[in-house]
Write an enzyme that holds these catalytic residues in place. Sequence first.
Site, short mmCIF file in Angstrom:
data_model
loop_
_atom_site.label_atom_id
_atom_site.label_comp_id
_atom_site.label_asym_id
_atom_site.label_seq_id
_atom_site.Cartn_x
_atom_site.Cartn_y
_atom_site.Cartn_z
N CYS A 270 0.81 -1.22 0.00
CA CYS A 270 0.00 0.00 0.00
C CYS A 270 0.84 1.27 0.00
O CYS A 270 0.36 2.33 -0.40
CB CYS A 270 -0.94 0.01 1.19
SG CYS A 270 -2.10 -1.39 1.22
N HIS B 183 -3.48 7.30 2.10
CA HIS B 183 -3.84 5.98 1.58
C HIS B 183 -5.23 5.64 2.11
O HIS B 183 -5.51 5.80 3.30
CB HIS B 183 -2.82 4.95 2.06
CG HIS B 183 -3.26 3.53 1.88
ND1 HIS B 183 -3.75 3.05 0.69
CD2 HIS B 183 -3.29 2.49 2.75
CE1 HIS B 183 -4.07 1.78 0.82
NE2 HIS B 183 -3.80 1.42 2.07
N ASN C 278 -10.07 -0.16 -0.31
CA ASN C 278 -8.61 -0.09 -0.27
C ASN C 278 -8.05 -0.65 -1.58
O ASN C 278 -8.10 -1.85 -1.81
CB ASN C 278 -8.10 -0.90 0.92
CG ASN C 278 -6.59 -0.84 1.08
OD1 ASN C 278 -5.87 -0.42 0.18
ND2 ASN C 278 -6.11 -1.29 2.24
#
Length: 325
Positions: free
Chosen positions: A115, A252, A282
């Site tokens: 990520c 993020h 996500n």
Amino acid sequence: MSILRSVVTGVGGYLPETVVTNDDLSKVVDTSDDWIRERTGIRRRHRANDDQAVSDLAVEAAKKALAEAGKTPADVDLIVVATTTADLTFPAAAAIVQRKLGCPVGIAFDVQAVCSGFVYAMTVADGFVARGHSKCALVIGAETMTRLMDWTDRGTCVLFGDGAGAVVLEPGEGQGTTADRGMLGFALRCDGTKQDLLYVDGGPSTTGTVGKLRMQGNQVFKHAVINISEAVIAAAQVAGVEIKDVDWFIPHQANQRILAGVAHRLGIDESKVITTVADHANTSAASIPLALAEGVADGRIKKGDLLLMEAMGGGLTWGACVVRL
């Protein structure tokens, strides 16, 4: 004194057409819309079609970024793709993107920091562009995270989606001040002792399989809020800016509670936070450039704005960068 900066001249995002709602997921795993929303803030996510590889998503985002920058694939001399879900073990997704776009022979490689990949990739590309080794760089975050899901694990499969975001970086002259456009500072971190908190249980040299994502959500949350905040402060110090002077915070998009926790810890007003997690879920390395692209497209983010980006992912990796658009 005049210096070179890596300036963002174009942004673009791409989301697959297929939308998966929380109600859709409740038909395949023991969950509900209320359960998912309460814990994550997610309402829906996008899923790539079976015939869509991660390079296909990356190419679509790259085309939009190049168009906004007024560039063509023929101008591109560097491609850095941040991804955990490359088409093949090798070659790099970046090499496949280069071929599919029709770019000339140049530099192309992937960055794997899960990520945190886009933040890592931006700093890597900065090392080329701001030193005169690249005139037109594509930095892409692209993921098909739904391919890594264990669809019996409601704690993880509801969290992720697919997508891609891209930016074009070009060298621009600056005066070495915080008023310069471009990359102003960054801070990258990794703590490999925390691997078991977030990982995939497969790989070519261990199981010979792709594996599935495994996560200790509560532990990741605890480390995320504390560690990300430290990296953000460090990146701002390197850039020579104050957190209060940031125009837009682009985190993020992992979980709404993490976004809110980090913003609160840093004293960033909620109105300055670009949030897409409700509709994208996500998307790992794609989440920051997708959020950036959305903010630019709807007019919130404008040329000259001071942006603060941060992420945390498996490794554990985390980091932040400060960019003036």
